[in-house]
Design an enzyme around this catalytic site. Sequence first.
Site, PDB file in Angstrom:
ATOM      1  N   HIS A  75       3.509  -0.339   2.362  1.00 52.68           N
ATOM      2  CA  HIS A  75       3.117   0.723   1.445  1.00 52.68           C
ATOM      3  C   HIS A  75       1.621   0.983   1.584  1.00 52.68           C
ATOM      4  O   HIS A  75       0.855   0.123   2.041  1.00 52.68           O
ATOM      5  CB  HIS A  75       3.476   0.342   0.014  1.00 52.68           C
ATOM      6  N   GLU A  77      -0.804   1.199  -0.576  1.00 56.04           N
ATOM      7  CA  GLU A  77      -1.679   0.278  -1.304  1.00 56.04           C
ATOM      8  C   GLU A  77      -1.696  -1.096  -0.637  1.00 56.04           C
ATOM      9  O   GLU A  77      -2.728  -1.775  -0.618  1.00 56.04           O
ATOM     10  CB  GLU A  77      -1.323   0.198  -2.789  1.00 56.04           C
TER      11      GLU A  77
END
Length: 155
Positions: A75, A77
């Site tokens: 992902h 992040e």
Amino acid sequence: MAKPTFDEIYMQLAENLSGRSHCVKAKVGAVLAKDTRIISLGYNGPPAGTHNCDDKWPTEGCPRDSKGSCSLALHAEQNAILFAAKSNISIDGATLYVTLSPCISCARVIFTMGIKKVFYLDSYAAFKGLPSDEGVDFLKKFGVEVVQYNKKIEK
């Protein structure tokens, strides 16, 4: 003309970074900032040095895992946090700007790494058809400030 705020600049940058994603299903960008300085960037996709999903599986995307998520992607992040960690950059007390609210797994990492505030554009729950934003709920429960960014972002 008014100067843009750092929140506006960083969220716009996260949106622009999402365009770098090779994911066929969703394009997500993230910016980590601390004390008005960018400390790391990320976007979703497979680990560096493996492959690009839009090249290998241009229509259907990469294979799904047992929960229906991308089996190969990190992902946005996660990529931002991992780059900072790999570069020995402290993110304790940082603010995360991300175009899709964190999933529960990312929320656990965000909390553990000491990120104190998260701005997000769109809801992960709405994107996945889930009843609630578990990641947002988790972060709020444990004292991380989470704000849905509500200003217009040029896409």
